[in-house]
Design an enzyme around this catalytic site. Sequence first.
Site, PDB file in Angstrom:
ATOM      1  N   TYR A  46     -55.537 -81.183  68.668  1.00 24.61           N
ATOM      2  CA  TYR A  46     -55.311 -82.459  67.973  1.00 24.61           C
ATOM      3  C   TYR A  46     -53.853 -82.933  67.966  1.00 24.61           C
ATOM      4  O   TYR A  46     -53.567 -84.007  67.453  1.00 24.61           O
ATOM      5  CB  TYR A  46     -55.855 -82.406  66.530  1.00 24.61           C
ATOM      6  CG  TYR A  46     -55.277 -81.306  65.661  1.00 24.61           C
ATOM      7  CD1 TYR A  46     -54.074 -81.463  64.992  1.00 24.61           C
ATOM      8  CD2 TYR A  46     -55.975 -80.101  65.484  1.00 24.61           C
ATOM      9  CE1 TYR A  46     -53.561 -80.469  64.185  1.00 24.61           C
ATOM     10  CE2 TYR A  46     -55.479 -79.094  64.668  1.00 24.61           C
ATOM     11  CZ  TYR A  46     -54.276 -79.280  64.021  1.00 24.61           C
ATOM     12  OH  TYR A  46     -53.773 -78.288  63.209  1.00 24.61           O
ATOM     13  N   ARG A  85     -45.535 -79.819  59.683  1.00 23.87           N
ATOM     14  CA  ARG A  85     -46.066 -78.453  59.745  1.00 23.87           C
ATOM     15  C   ARG A  85     -45.826 -77.919  61.153  1.00 23.87           C
ATOM     16  O   ARG A  85     -46.393 -78.410  62.119  1.00 23.87           O
ATOM     17  CB  ARG A  85     -47.566 -78.500  59.430  1.00 23.87           C
ATOM     18  CG  ARG A  85     -48.185 -77.165  59.133  1.00 23.87           C
ATOM     19  CD  ARG A  85     -49.696 -77.299  59.016  1.00 23.87           C
ATOM     20  NE  ARG A  85     -50.312 -77.460  60.330  1.00 23.87           N
ATOM     21  CZ  ARG A  85     -51.392 -78.205  60.579  1.00 23.87           C
ATOM     22  NH1 ARG A  85     -51.960 -78.897  59.620  1.00 23.87           N
ATOM     23  NH2 ARG A  85     -51.898 -78.271  61.792  1.00 23.87           N
ATOM     24  N   HIS A 111     -52.681 -75.129  61.262  1.00 26.32           N
ATOM     25  CA  HIS A 111     -53.087 -75.199  59.861  1.00 26.32           C
ATOM     26  C   HIS A 111     -53.202 -73.801  59.251  1.00 26.32           C
ATOM     27  O   HIS A 111     -52.780 -73.564  58.124  1.00 26.32           O
ATOM     28  CB  HIS A 111     -54.431 -75.924  59.747  1.00 26.32           C
ATOM     29  CG  HIS A 111     -55.030 -75.892  58.378  1.00 26.32           C
ATOM     30  ND1 HIS A 111     -54.538 -76.640  57.334  1.00 26.32           N
ATOM     31  CD2 HIS A 111     -56.077 -75.175  57.874  1.00 26.32           C
ATOM     32  CE1 HIS A 111     -55.260 -76.391  56.246  1.00 26.32           C
ATOM     33  NE2 HIS A 111     -56.194 -75.508  56.545  1.00 26.32           N
TER      34      HIS A 111
END
Length: 330
Positions: A261, A248, A252
């Site tokens: 993260y 990705r 998100h």
Amino acid sequence: MTTKRHEQVGLTDAQVLDMYYYMLLARKIDERQWLLNRAGKVPFVISCQGQEAAQVGAAFALETDKDFLCPYYRDLGLVLVFGQTARDCMLSAFAKAEDPNSGGRQMPGHFGGKKYNILTGSSPVTTQVPHAVGMALAGRMQNKDFVVYTSFGEGSSNQGDFHEGANFAGVHKLPVIFFCENNKYAISVPLKKQLACESVADRAIGYGFPGVSVDGNDPIEVYRVMKEAVDRARRGEGPTLIEAVMYRLVPHSSDDDDRVYRTREEVEEAKKKDPLIVFAAYLREIGLLDENTEADMLARVQLEVDEATEYAENAPYPTPESTLTHVYGN
């Protein structure tokens, strides 16, 4: 002469150029929606960037006039192949009355539409999996020849819905494809903290059907694996679990800060394998994509996105009374 890998799996020159077009269209719609979000014009974006190759490769192995989709929220590339347009996507992003997914009632990424053979999605993740299995069972009971495709992230493969759907489909040998888009992160949780096994595909053995892991950055390889799974399903040999491994490339969602993260170095390294860059390089190498062809395609896509944005921005919102439609029987 460079080997045309796509011909070895039964794809024509025209088909792989179409694949690139859909991948490019998905990316440009996605990028425009991010700009609109940052400008305060659309409320939310959930991205497909980095996952277009897997989605388009899978879609090309299905029959759009016969097979059914139960997609998840990132599947922009998939639904474009099945007939949704840039305008449809922008109407959804702006939550306008003409939004074909929900009439402006749902968040973006909740794809649906009877005329597209797409089952309406819901916000809780993985709920589409048992629905897909139910559709496949209904098709079997009615002696209809269609395959049902359902997709989900690797985080969703840890949900009970996935287990129940896969187990039932395996027992009854239903014509359903379980397509896991493993983008390495379930929001902020990395793969190593999600699975104790090597890959999502390893889980298929527990349900009695094949599991295949494939490079999700390669639409030709995804098509090959997907076509084999579709052919198995049509022959009555049951489901397949396909794990397309990709990355990705963006947070998100537009509400997420992925810097907390994962490192920028990790993301930049992944961008070197961006499926659009890699696939364009292949098409150039075999002589299908030159500067003029690429420029024409980019111009065509930009025009579609520009016109879709302008139309959707100026389209009417749903009326307040429409809130009750489909709720109390009218």
